[in-house]
Design a protein around this motif. Structure first.
Motif, short mmCIF file in Angstrom:
data_model
loop_
_atom_site.label_atom_id
_atom_site.label_comp_id
_atom_site.label_asym_id
_atom_site.label_seq_id
_atom_site.Cartn_x
_atom_site.Cartn_y
_atom_site.Cartn_z
N THR A 54 -5.40 1.69 7.73
CA THR A 54 -4.71 1.07 8.85
C THR A 54 -3.46 0.39 8.31
O THR A 54 -3.55 -0.36 7.32
N ALA A 55 -2.31 0.66 8.90
CA ALA A 55 -1.05 0.16 8.35
C ALA A 55 -0.55 -1.04 9.14
O ALA A 55 -0.61 -1.06 10.37
N VAL A 56 -0.07 -2.04 8.40
CA VAL A 56 0.46 -3.26 9.00
C VAL A 56 1.80 -3.56 8.32
O VAL A 56 1.86 -3.58 7.09
N PRO A 57 2.87 -3.80 9.08
CA PRO A 57 4.14 -4.13 8.42
C PRO A 57 4.11 -5.52 7.79
O PRO A 57 3.56 -6.45 8.37
N TYR A 58 4.69 -5.64 6.57
CA TYR A 58 4.82 -6.97 5.98
C TYR A 58 5.95 -7.73 6.68
O TYR A 58 6.67 -7.17 7.49
N ALA A 104 0.82 -1.23 0.00
CA ALA A 104 0.00 0.00 0.00
C ALA A 104 0.85 1.27 0.00
O ALA A 104 0.33 2.35 -0.30
N SER A 105 2.13 1.15 0.33
CA SER A 105 2.99 2.34 0.37
C SER A 105 3.62 2.68 -0.97
O SER A 105 4.30 3.69 -1.11
N ARG A 164 11.72 -0.56 -3.66
CA ARG A 164 11.88 0.23 -2.44
C ARG A 164 12.14 1.69 -2.74
O ARG A 164 12.85 2.37 -2.01
N ALA A 165 11.55 2.20 -3.84
CA ALA A 165 11.81 3.61 -4.21
C ALA A 165 11.18 4.57 -3.21
O ALA A 165 11.63 5.71 -3.06
N GLY A 166 10.11 4.14 -2.55
CA GLY A 166 9.49 5.01 -1.54
C GLY A 166 8.60 6.08 -2.14
O GLY A 166 8.39 7.14 -1.54
N SER A 171 3.09 -2.36 4.41
CA SER A 171 4.29 -1.66 3.96
C SER A 171 5.45 -2.16 4.79
O SER A 171 5.27 -2.96 5.72
N SER A 172 6.65 -1.65 4.50
CA SER A 172 7.79 -1.90 5.38
C SER A 172 7.54 -1.14 6.69
O SER A 172 6.76 -0.17 6.73
N PRO A 173 8.21 -1.55 7.78
CA PRO A 173 8.03 -0.83 9.04
C PRO A 173 8.36 0.66 8.90
O PRO A 173 7.71 1.50 9.52
N GLU A 174 9.33 0.99 8.04
CA GLU A 174 9.75 2.40 7.90
C GLU A 174 8.71 3.24 7.17
O GLU A 174 8.74 4.47 7.25
#
Ligand SMILES: NC(=O)c1ccc[n+]([C@@H]2O[C@H](COP(=O)([O-])OP(=O)(O)OC[C@H]3O[C@@H](n4cnc5c(N)ncnc54)[C@H](OP(=O)(O)O)[C@@H]3O)[C@@H](O)[C@H]2O)c1
Length: 310
Positions: free
Chosen positions: A186-190, A149-150, A299-301, A172-175
């Motif tokens: 709602t965000a959840v780390p993969y 989702a990020s 991981r371009a962000g 998304s990643s934790p960062e």
């Protein structure tokens, strides 16, 4: 500045990319020529080269720029076009370039409120997000899971879902959890334990959308969503075949028609300030290999866009 474009000369990846001198042809019937100012960078720019059979292959599906010639009978996607018009264009070929001759109906006049970098990063990811959301058949009040989702497609999906009052649990990643919560999800780390974390917050999701292609995303989706026709992946066709899921592809006729129809409306949302394209960074067009390498890493962000010109 010399006229140049990027093309691939084989299937080996970025080592087969070449920047060559190139004069875009005078536009024929139903074509325009555009002086490119910005070009969107997408994972597909590299993935499609690996599957290509004909070379050299021009790279890049979306641009912003200024019309410098109009061919006979050429009408843009938003109406008549004239030399000097600022435009955004998508689905084209050869966008990583200083000039491009393209079908006129792929080009839409850019409202003053939309800058070239934003426009060049909008339409491939944006139309994919709209297509995927459409395939889920969701209604207001439903919950869906979005893996990745990020990312560029993901953040557009979050914004379109929010407009439809659909609740999203996004990974998304934790960062980068903040990139997900920014748009109301709602965000959840993969990573390890993903299914348990999703179960904690995603109550009865009706659909899952995968933008990562990972086994953990596919396995969690299958565990959470009973109706496999409502599990949509943009990144793992093999898993879709194996589990009876839906794989979307831009060239599939149903997706192509829907995505083409969504170009104008998405541009309208950006012009109205109702849709945001988070840009991670820009690179000069000469550094396209570095830009695409970053995007291909996953991981371009945010969106990566090439800039052209002084
Ligand atoms: N089939 C189609 O029509 C179509 C169209 C457009 C895109 N796509 C595909 O959809 C995918 C996403 O495109 P995009 O432009 O949104 O890419 P992107 O901007 O690079 O986003 C990648 C997403 O994947 C996440 N990610 C990276 N590594 C991961 C891992 N190991 N496990 C789980 N998630 C991970 C990233 O999260 P973090 O940044 O937080 O790590 C980010 O959310 C790509 O595979 C692309 O080829 C397909």
């Amino acid at each position: 500045m010399r006229n140049q474009r990027w093309q691939a000369i084989g299937t080996s990846g970025l080592s087969d990319f070449r920047l060559v001198d190139y004069d875009a042809p005078v536009p024929g019937p139903d074509q325009i020529r555009v002086t490119v100012t910005a070009a969107g960078v997408n994972p597909a720019d590299l993935k499609h080269v690996a599957r290509a059979t004909s070379f050299p292959l021009p790279i890049g599906y979306e641009i912003a720029g200024v019309v410098d010639a109009v061919g006979p009978g050429a009408i843009g996607g938003s109406g008549p076009l004239a030399v000097g018009d600022r435009v955004v264009a998508f689905r084209i070929h050869g966008g990583y370039a200083t000039t491009a001759t393209i079908p006129a109906d792929t080009a839409f006049v850019l409202p003053d409120s939309v800058d070239d970098v934003t426009a060049a990063g909008l339409l491939l990811a944006g139309t994919t997000a709209a297509d995927m959301l459409n395939r889920t058949r969701v209604a207001a009040g439903d919950t869906i899971v979005v893996h990745g989702a990020s990312g560029a497609v993901g953040v557009t999906l979050l914004q379109l879902a929010a407009r439809d009052e659909v609740r999203v649990v996004g990974t998304s990643s934790p960062e980068r959890l903040g990139a997900v919560t920014r748009f109301g999800a709602t965000a959840v780390p993969y990573g390890d334990g993903l299914l348990d974390r999703l179960r904690d917050v995603a109550t009865d999701p009706v659909a899952a959308l995968d933008l990562t292609g990972t086994d953990e995303a596919i396995d969690a989706s299958v565990a959470l969503v009973e109706d496999r026709t409502r599990i949509i992946t943009a990144a793992n066709k093999a898993a879709a075949s194996e589990h009876g899921l839906v794989a979307v592809a831009g060239l599939d006729p149903e997706s192509a028609a829907y995505r083409d129809a969504m170009r104008g409306p998405l541009l309208g949302l950006v012009a109205a300030g109702e849709l945001t394209v988070p840009v991670a960074g820009t690179f000069p067009v000469a550094d396209a290999v570095d830009a695409l390498g970053l995007v291909a890493s996953g991981r371009a962000g945010g969106k990566v866009v090439l800039t052209v010109g002084p």
